[in-house]
Design a protein around this motif. Structure first.
Motif, mmCIF file in Angstrom:
data_model
loop_
_atom_site.group_PDB
_atom_site.id
_atom_site.type_symbol
_atom_site.label_atom_id
_atom_site.label_comp_id
_atom_site.label_asym_id
_atom_site.label_seq_id
_atom_site.Cartn_x
_atom_site.Cartn_y
_atom_site.Cartn_z
ATOM 1 N N ASP A 275 0.828 -1.213 0.000
ATOM 2 C CA ASP A 275 0.000 0.000 0.000
ATOM 3 C C ASP A 275 0.858 1.258 0.000
ATOM 4 O O ASP A 275 0.576 2.224 -0.731
ATOM 5 C CB ASP A 275 -0.928 -0.005 1.224
ATOM 6 C CG ASP A 275 -2.042 -1.028 1.098
ATOM 7 O OD1 ASP A 275 -2.194 -1.610 0.003
ATOM 8 O OD2 ASP A 275 -2.758 -1.254 2.085
ATOM 9 N N GLU A 302 -6.403 5.170 2.109
ATOM 10 C CA GLU A 302 -6.675 3.739 2.221
ATOM 11 C C GLU A 302 -7.580 3.248 1.094
ATOM 12 O O GLU A 302 -7.383 2.159 0.547
ATOM 13 C CB GLU A 302 -7.314 3.435 3.580
ATOM 14 C CG GLU A 302 -6.368 3.620 4.759
ATOM 15 C CD GLU A 302 -7.048 3.348 6.088
ATOM 16 O OE1 GLU A 302 -8.229 2.949 6.059
ATOM 17 O OE2 GLU A 302 -6.404 3.535 7.138
ATOM 18 N N GLU A 303 -8.575 4.063 0.740
ATOM 19 C CA GLU A 303 -9.494 3.682 -0.328
ATOM 20 C C GLU A 303 -8.817 3.749 -1.692
ATOM 21 O O GLU A 303 -9.077 2.921 -2.569
ATOM 22 C CB GLU A 303 -10.739 4.579 -0.300
ATOM 23 C CG GLU A 303 -11.595 4.409 0.941
ATOM 24 C CD GLU A 303 -12.103 2.981 1.087
ATOM 25 O OE1 GLU A 303 -12.526 2.393 0.073
ATOM 26 O OE2 GLU A 303 -12.061 2.446 2.207
ATOM 27 N N LYS A 306 -6.509 0.805 -2.153
ATOM 28 C CA LYS A 306 -7.328 -0.388 -2.345
ATOM 29 C C LYS A 306 -7.780 -0.487 -3.798
ATOM 30 O O LYS A 306 -7.808 -1.562 -4.389
ATOM 31 C CB LYS A 306 -8.543 -0.336 -1.415
ATOM 32 C CG LYS A 306 -9.434 -1.570 -1.469
ATOM 33 C CD LYS A 306 -10.590 -1.450 -0.488
ATOM 34 C CE LYS A 306 -11.494 -2.668 -0.561
ATOM 35 N NZ LYS A 306 -12.657 -2.545 0.370
ATOM 36 N N LYS A 307 -8.117 0.657 -4.387
ATOM 37 C CA LYS A 307 -8.508 0.705 -5.798
ATOM 38 C C LYS A 307 -7.336 0.319 -6.698
ATOM 39 O O LYS A 307 -7.495 -0.389 -7.690
ATOM 40 C CB LYS A 307 -8.972 2.116 -6.146
ATOM 41 C CG LYS A 307 -9.309 2.348 -7.618
ATOM 42 C CD LYS A 307 -10.736 2.045 -7.926
ATOM 43 C CE LYS A 307 -11.106 2.496 -9.332
ATOM 44 N NZ LYS A 307 -12.522 2.265 -9.649
ATOM 45 N N GLY A 309 -4.816 -1.687 -5.966
ATOM 46 C CA GLY A 309 -4.678 -3.135 -5.885
ATOM 47 C C GLY A 309 -3.294 -3.669 -6.174
ATOM 48 O O GLY A 309 -3.140 -4.793 -6.650
ATOM 49 N N PRO A 339 -12.451 5.964 -5.664
ATOM 50 C CA PRO A 339 -12.913 4.579 -5.499
ATOM 51 C C PRO A 339 -14.226 4.259 -6.191
ATOM 52 O O PRO A 339 -14.489 3.102 -6.525
ATOM 53 C CB PRO A 339 -13.040 4.422 -3.976
ATOM 54 C CG PRO A 339 -12.112 5.452 -3.422
ATOM 55 C CD PRO A 339 -12.198 6.610 -4.361
ATOM 56 N N GLY A 380 -14.096 -8.082 -5.375
ATOM 57 C CA GLY A 380 -13.568 -8.393 -4.052
ATOM 58 C C GLY A 380 -14.000 -9.735 -3.513
ATOM 59 O O GLY A 380 -13.639 -10.103 -2.399
ATOM 60 N N HIS A 442 -8.485 -9.078 -9.297
ATOM 61 C CA HIS A 442 -8.284 -7.642 -9.232
ATOM 62 C C HIS A 442 -9.516 -6.971 -9.844
ATOM 63 O O HIS A 442 -10.155 -7.507 -10.744
ATOM 64 C CB HIS A 442 -7.016 -7.268 -10.011
ATOM 65 C CG HIS A 442 -6.610 -5.834 -9.835
ATOM 66 N ND1 HIS A 442 -7.234 -4.803 -10.498
ATOM 67 C CD2 HIS A 442 -5.643 -5.265 -9.073
ATOM 68 C CE1 HIS A 442 -6.674 -3.658 -10.142
ATOM 69 N NE2 HIS A 442 -5.699 -3.911 -9.288
ATOM 70 N N ASP A 443 -9.868 -5.791 -9.349
ATOM 71 C CA ASP A 443 -11.070 -5.105 -9.826
ATOM 72 C C ASP A 443 -11.059 -4.907 -11.341
ATOM 73 O O ASP A 443 -12.091 -5.029 -12.014
ATOM 74 C CB ASP A 443 -11.226 -3.753 -9.126
ATOM 75 C CG ASP A 443 -11.710 -3.906 -7.692
ATOM 76 O OD1 ASP A 443 -11.959 -5.051 -7.283
ATOM 77 O OD2 ASP A 443 -11.813 -2.892 -6.977
#
Length: 823
Positions: A275, A302-303, A306-307, A309, A339, A380, A442-443
């Motif tokens: 991260d 943090e968001e 996370k996006k 990845g 996000p 997710g 992964h998204d």
């Protein structure tokens, strides 16, 4: 619908305009088509605007019909534009005009220092030892494989070690002559077109330039899975130079290719960025390196990561899209939208087309179907490998090829491993408890799966589905009408007490998952479900409900492969012999009510020894252990929390293969008697001849442990390597059977001895005292054995061990070793 369609038309129009502006379409004929498409979309947008401003209800039906047709038109237009743009990217990659990964981007690298150093050292060390080496690097698209290879390629130590450094972007197709031609052009620094030269001529020309010199070659973006082709190229590469010590570094997305190509050096999996590293790349391209991290920004950060990845490519794209202009509050608001905001077409197209190449390279259309099916699950989602394979089976995606002996499960497993090797799934390497391997997408990979499936309306909302599952109390009798149903999971419908008898009419059902809380859950005629392959009965604890009975004659379910639990009964059709006909059982098998087995012949009828694919076998008795145990080929036995057990079974008779024995929390056992060693009339004088590890833990009532007494000169535990006796607070002594020589080889094998929290043990046996092979001896701080070891054994092996290696005697942290081991 009108608003959504307007947005779709507008976005499609943007794509068309972008393609025209960038002159991506080369053909004049396609340009005309594209101009016409743009005009049609502008006209459609004008009509949609008119519909929104005028409310003529008499035209509702006509408008609805027209809007539906326009929706299909927009879908087709999107597909066509995607093909145009995608073909352009692929064409550039094939012609080496565009690199496929972050090598195109501004050179800013974070978090790869250790990888670069490790690879450089390995390559140079192999070269200095005059070894030709091949080191494959694999990872998902956009993870920075090419960038990593460039850092290694440009390292000055590589330049000093090798006479030639050559970079070739391979891609598809994998043509040996073209690769050799590319190498020749690089090393000869010539632009001559010799593409028509045959292989022998190319090799001869390469030898003239490179003979007697070491080279470092990077083959970037390899997709070839044909081992024969690779072996031919390798033969060519190795024949070019006379001097040993050359090296080839390969980048690929496929783990299968990496394993196929490795030689001398191990494959290298390029992991995701952390991260912090993602944020570093993001903030660099957002021109926000100097922006301080406040508590408000930390939550947004943090968001954002996370996006991202873990993909540096996506970190760069998002960073450039959210550049810091000096207004801190405004920038934070922009970050908050990341996000939930889709990437712009120009941004997403570049990233997605890079990643989509992995999908396009999949070897079979059926594997693409499996991949696209995963779009039905939310972003997710953690995929259970075994379950998703069974779902693919239900849709017919994993039918084996004609003449192939694979089962549908085998084919599904192979397909899943291919998707994993192409990095379309990510392994959950943070599964600390090893409960079961989970995988996720992964998204962006999930977005591609949605594009491939082309029907986003099928996506499931698992967060809401879990709620209604818990409220389902029964299944209707009409469930038998679902004749095409192949997969049924009601394992979270805890309120279901009994399945309707009509469910046996689901003749096509392959998988049935359910949670067992009642005695009469299963239908009596379950044997009629002739296609059933997986009957997964999940339990609350370690045992079935007290009066639970299996449906009779399960041996007729000849296709059955998974049977988590089987309760042995007395009646015909419910005996353990029913397992005899289930030849395909595999994985986990728990056998309950084993006290109902009446004879050795009956036990043998289960043919457990023939079930080679059963990986884990649990034996469960509801009361006392039987006088005999009818399974003789066990490698490991674990007796856990047998609350009613007062006497151990005759385990000594399991002499053939038993290597590990664990006895844990049998709290009513007060004595380990002579029966533990087996039948006194046995002909063999050696008990537990193959046992290597023996654990006795938390035996609260254990006081006596008798010697092995027999008419014969009994030898016990001749190959034992590890002895752990823990938390047996009342135990007064142990038998003198440990630490003696193995008569077969004349060696002592005992290496690790542990006595902890055995408050009443005050002496060691002669065998342990004199055992020279012990390397580790563990006591707790308060053990009474300390004084015995330091005084009585003075001058013996243990004293010598204490004198020479005092670190071997140490105090373990408080807590049960066996607790940790069993969990």
């Amino acid at each position: 619908m009108g608003d959504l369609l307007t947005f779709g038309v507008q976005e499609t129009l943007k794509q068309a305009v972008t393609l025209v502006a960038k002159k991506i379409i080369a053909s004049s004929e396609f340009k005309v088509v594209l101009e016409e498409l743009k005009d049609d979309l502008l006209h459609a947008e004008w009509i949609l605007h008119a519909i929104k401003t005028k409310h003529d209800h008499s035209l509702n039906d006509k408008i609805t019909h027209w809007v539906n047709d326009l929706q299909l038109f927009v879908y087709e237009a999107e597909d066509m534009l995607d093909l145009f743009a995608y073909d352009d990217v692929e064409r550039k990659i094939r012609s080496n005009k565009v690199e496929e990964t972050t090598s195109l981007l501004e050179n800013y690298v974070v978090g790869r220092e250790m990888e670069v150093e490790s690879i450089v050292q390995d390559v140079i060390e192999a070269s200095q030892q005059q070894l030709n080496s091949i080191l494959p690097v694999y990872g998902t698209g956009g993870s920075g494989k090419t960038t990593l290879a460039q850092l290694v390629f440009n390292d000055e130590r590589i330049g000093k070690q090798f006479h030639h450094t050559v970079w070739v972007c391979v891609s598809q197709p994998f043509v040996i002559n073209e690769i050799l031609q590319s190498i020749l052009k690089k090393v000869s620094k010539s632009n001559d077109n010799r593409s028509k030269d045959d292989k022998d001529t190319l090799i001869r020309n390469l030898k003239e330039v490179m003979g007697g010199k070491r080279y470092f070659l990077v083959l970037d973006n390899v997709w070839n899975e044909n081992k024969m082709l690779w072996e031919k190229l390798k033969e060519c590469l190795m024949s070019i130079v006379e001097e040993l010590g050359s090296s080839v570094l390969v980048t690929t997305r496929s783990r299968k290719i990496a394993e196929m190509m490795k030689e001398t050096l191990d494959t290298y999996h390029l992991n995701k960025l952390t991260d912090d590293q993602c944020w570093s790349v993001f903030s660099y391209f957002a021109k926000a390196n100097a922006v301080p991290i406040t508590s408000n920004l930390e939550l947004v950060r943090e968001e954002v990561v996370k996006k991202i990845g873990g993909l540096p490519l996506l970190a760069r794209v998002l960073g450039e899209a959210a550049q810091f202009s000096g207004d801190y509050e405004k920038w934070v608001e922009i970050l908050k939208s990341i996000p939930t905001t889709p990437l712009k077409y120009e941004e997403s197209s570049y990233v997605k087309y890079i990643l989509k190449l992995s999908v396009d390279r999949l070897p079979k259309a059926s594997i693409k179907q499996c991949f696209a099916y995963c779009s039905n699950f939310p972003k997710g989602y953690w995929f259970d490998k075994k379950q998703v394979i069974k779902m693919w089976m239900a849709h017919g995606f994993t039918r084996p090829d004609e003449g192939n002996n694979e089962t549908m499960e085998d084919t599904g497993k192979r397909y899943f491993n291919i998707l994993l090797s192409y990095c379309l799934f990510q392994d959950a390497d943070d599964d600390k408890w090893h409960i079961g391997r989970k995988f996720r997408m992964h998204d962006l990979i999930h977005d591609i799966a949605c594009d491939v499936s082309s029907d986003k309306r099928l996506q499931l909302d698992h967060s809401s589905s879990s709620k209604w599952k818990e409220n389902v109390c029964e299944l209707p009798n009409s469930i038998s009408k679902l004749k095409h149903l192949r997969y049924l999971d009601i394992s979270r419908c805890y309120s279901i007490k009994k399945l309707p008898e009509s469910i046996v009419g689901l003749y096509n059902l392959q998988t049935l998952r359910l949670f067992c809380l009642t005695n009469d859950l299963l239908p009596t005629n379950l044997r009629r479900m002739v296609s059933l392959r997986h009957l997964e009965i999940l339990l609350m604890g370690i045992d079935l409900p007290p009066k639970f009975e299996m449906p009779p004659y399960l041996s007729e379910l000849v296709q059955l492969q998974t049977l988590f639990a089987f309760a042995v009964g007395f009646e015909t059709g419910r005996k353990i012999s029913e397992l005899g006909g289930l030849r395909n059982l595999k994985g986990l098998l728990k056998l309950h009510r084993l006290e109902h087995v009446e004879s050795k012949e009956e036990a043998k009828a289960a043919k457990l020894v023939e079930k080679e694919k059963v990986e884990e076998l649990h034996f469960v008795w509801s009361g006392q252990f039987p006088n005999q145990i009818f399974v003789e080929n066990l490698v490991k036995i674990t007796l856990i929390e047998c609350g009613n057990c007062e006497k151990l079974p005759m385990l000594g008779q399991l002499t053939k293969y038993l290597e590990i024995l664990v006895i844990f929390r049998l709290r009513k056992v007060e004595s380990i008697g002579n029966e533990f060693y087996g039948n006194q009339r046995r002909s063999s004088s050696t008990v537990f001849p193959k046992l290597k590890e023996f654990y006795v833990d938390e035996m609260d009532s254990l006081v006596e442990w008798e010697e092995a007494v027999s008419n014969y000169n009994v030898k016990a535990f001749p190959r034992l390597e590890c002895l752990h006796i823990i938390s047996c607070k009342k135990l007064l002594k142990i038998p003198d059977v440990f630490g003696y020589c193995d008569e077969d080889d004349g060696e002592k094998h005992l290496k690790f001895v542990e006595f902890r929290f055995c408050d009443q043990l005050k002496e060691l046996t002669n065998g342990i005292q004199s055992c020279h092979s012990i390397q580790h001896f563990v006591l707790d701080k308060g053990s009474n054995l300390w004084s015995f070891v330091t005084t009585t054994t003075r001058g013996g092996p243990l004293a010598h061990l204490l004198f020479q290696r005092p670190i071997i005697f140490f105090e373990r942290r408080h807590g049960s070793f066996m607790n940790k081991r069993i969990r």
